[in-house]
Design an enzyme around this catalytic site. Structure first.
Site, PDB file in Angstrom:
ATOM      1  N   LYS A  25       0.820  -1.213   0.000  1.00 18.51           N
ATOM      2  CA  LYS A  25       0.000   0.000   0.000  1.00 18.51           C
ATOM      3  C   LYS A  25       0.849   1.256   0.000  1.00 18.51           C
ATOM      4  O   LYS A  25       0.475   2.263  -0.612  1.00 18.51           O
ATOM      5  CB  LYS A  25      -0.960  -0.006   1.200  1.00 18.51           C
ATOM      6  CG  LYS A  25      -1.934  -1.170   1.112  1.00 18.51           C
ATOM      7  CD  LYS A  25      -3.268  -0.909   1.752  1.00 18.51           C
ATOM      8  CE  LYS A  25      -4.263  -1.968   1.291  1.00 18.51           C
ATOM      9  NZ  LYS A  25      -5.311  -2.267   2.213  1.00 18.51           N
ATOM     10  N   LYS A  53      -7.648 -12.605  -5.188  1.00 14.35           N
ATOM     11  CA  LYS A  53      -8.827 -12.523  -4.335  1.00 14.35           C
ATOM     12  C   LYS A  53      -9.732 -11.369  -4.782  1.00 14.35           C
ATOM     13  O   LYS A  53      -9.231 -10.327  -5.212  1.00 14.35           O
ATOM     14  CB  LYS A  53      -8.329 -12.276  -2.899  1.00 14.35           C
ATOM     15  CG  LYS A  53      -9.380 -12.383  -1.840  1.00 14.35           C
ATOM     16  CD  LYS A  53      -8.756 -12.198  -0.467  1.00 14.35           C
ATOM     17  CE  LYS A  53      -9.746 -11.525   0.466  1.00 14.35           C
ATOM     18  NZ  LYS A  53      -9.256 -11.348   1.811  1.00 14.35           N
ATOM     19  N   LYS A  66     -11.989  -4.855  -3.268  1.00 15.00           N
ATOM     20  CA  LYS A  66     -12.358  -3.568  -3.861  1.00 15.00           C
ATOM     21  C   LYS A  66     -11.135  -2.826  -4.407  1.00 15.00           C
ATOM     22  O   LYS A  66     -11.278  -1.930  -5.211  1.00 15.00           O
ATOM     23  CB  LYS A  66     -13.119  -2.715  -2.852  1.00 15.00           C
ATOM     24  CG  LYS A  66     -12.328  -2.302  -1.638  1.00 15.00           C
ATOM     25  CD  LYS A  66     -13.154  -1.336  -0.811  1.00 15.00           C
ATOM     26  CE  LYS A  66     -12.343  -0.603   0.215  1.00 15.00           C
ATOM     27  NZ  LYS A  66     -11.774  -1.458   1.245  1.00 15.00           N
TER      28      LYS A  66
END
Ligand code: TRP
Length: 342
Positions: free
Chosen positions: A114, A197, A200
């Site tokens: 991230k 997976k 969002k």
């Protein structure tokens, strides 16, 4: 004979209005099954959510709670609460930060991933995110933590911190929790790229089914789901990830065994499989949407659940925090006041 206390479970999801069918089938539906067997604490982790921004936070918090309830989580049996309403989370997180090493947080794959996408100004909250998560878990002395595979590393850190503090303070302050990754739990994959997976944050929204999607949009996404150039309907994660994902989704919703579904599809084509999947998924989503809408129309009810949950959560959390404060050596205000008076 004294009854054996039930094992305690804690888990949480971030408030967002982008709850996916993957969150629902992979997490929420499992929680519903756990509530009969365990002492359950389920949080809406709003303190975590602000790491990436606070847009729509209030509405999203209500939406997340409504989704928990719509999925079948019973507020009479579980403690449902908003993390920010229990100030002990932020307090314990600070204390744990002082016992966590920079190197440990730098190694977290989710942080690496991230932060590499965050641009120049990486919030310190992104770095410390796993410490707050550890506080969430340790405050409640949870034995088991149902999480997805992607959270395993954070849970390892939680265990390390629990053990480290227990050792440093020479007191059993925390239960060392275990990850609870159900073997038969549905792991729903991206429709476009069934090797990753469903999440969002995936690159294309086309591969992700949201609980707020319209019937048409669900149908379109499933119709365009990636399969393979073969024709056989068989559950095989390596060779036939796309087909397997459609079978898994159907199985998780209908409760049917994958083997039974496979048997029923003998001699059928992918069109049939997709049509069935569209029907099963959209019926389930529609039902959830109706319940969520009804719940959202009654904010006072949702508030009352959060109030009750926070009160219950605070009592448990404060007990742990007080023990940690005392072990560290912070002066307790009450104790000293009394000494002054005498
Ligand atoms: N980090 C988790 C996720 O993104 C959410 C979370 C926060 C959580 N605190 C938790 C999960 C405590 C389990 C227990 O999925």
């Amino acid at each position: 004979m004294t009854p054996v206390p039930r094992q305690r479970i804690l888990s949480g999801i971030q408030p967002t209005n982008h709850i996916t069918i993957g969150n629902y089938l992979g997490a929420l539906k499992n929680w519903v099954a756990l509530q009969d067997r365990f002492d359950c604490y389920f949080a809406v982790v709003d303190l975590h959510a602000i790491v990436t921004g606070r847009q729509g936070l209030t509405d999203n918090t209500y939406y997340a709670l409504a989704t928990y309830l719509a999925a079948g989580i019973n507020p009479e049996r579980c403690c449902l609460f908003a993390q920010s309403q229990v100030s002990q989370h932020a307090e314990l997180a600070w204390l744990l930060n002082c016992y966590t090493y920079m190197g440990e947080l730098q190694r977290m794959t989710q942080f690496k991933d991230k932060s590499s996408k965050a641009g120049r100004n990486i919030p310190a909250g992104l770095f410390n995110y796993p410490v707050l998560m550890a506080a969430d878990i340790l405050l409640y002395q949870a034995n088991l933590v149902p999480v997805g595979e992607d959270q395993r590393q954070h849970l390892e850190l939680t265990r390390t911190l629990a053990q480290r503090l227990n050792k440093t303070m020479a007191k059993p302050l925390f239960i060392v929790p275990d990850a609870y990754i159900p073997k038969v739990g549905a792991r729903i994959m991206d429709l476009r790229n069934p090797k990753i997976k469903m999440s969002k944050s995936n690159p294309s929204p086309e591969g992700v089914l949201y609980l707020h999607d319209s019937k048409d949009s669900i149908a379109q996404k499933i119709r365009r789901a990636t399969t393979d150039s073969d024709t056989e309907i068989r559950y095989d994660l390596e060779q036939k990830a796309g087909v397997s994902n459609l079978l898994a989704m159907q199985a998780a919703i209908s409760g049917k065994a994958i083997a039974d579904l496979e048997a029923g599809y003998q001699g059928q084509n992918y069109g049939r499989l997709k049509a069935d999947c569209i029907e099963v998924v959209s019926a389930e989503v529609l039902q959830l949407q109706q319940r969520i809408t009804a719940l959202l129309a009654d904010r006072p009810y949702l508030q009352s659940i959060m109030n009750k949950g926070a009160e219950q959560a605070r009592a448990v959390a404060q007990k742990t925090l007080a023990a940690v404060n005392s072990a560290i050596g912070f002066v307790s205000p009450c104790a000293d006041d009394k000494k002054d008076i005498s």
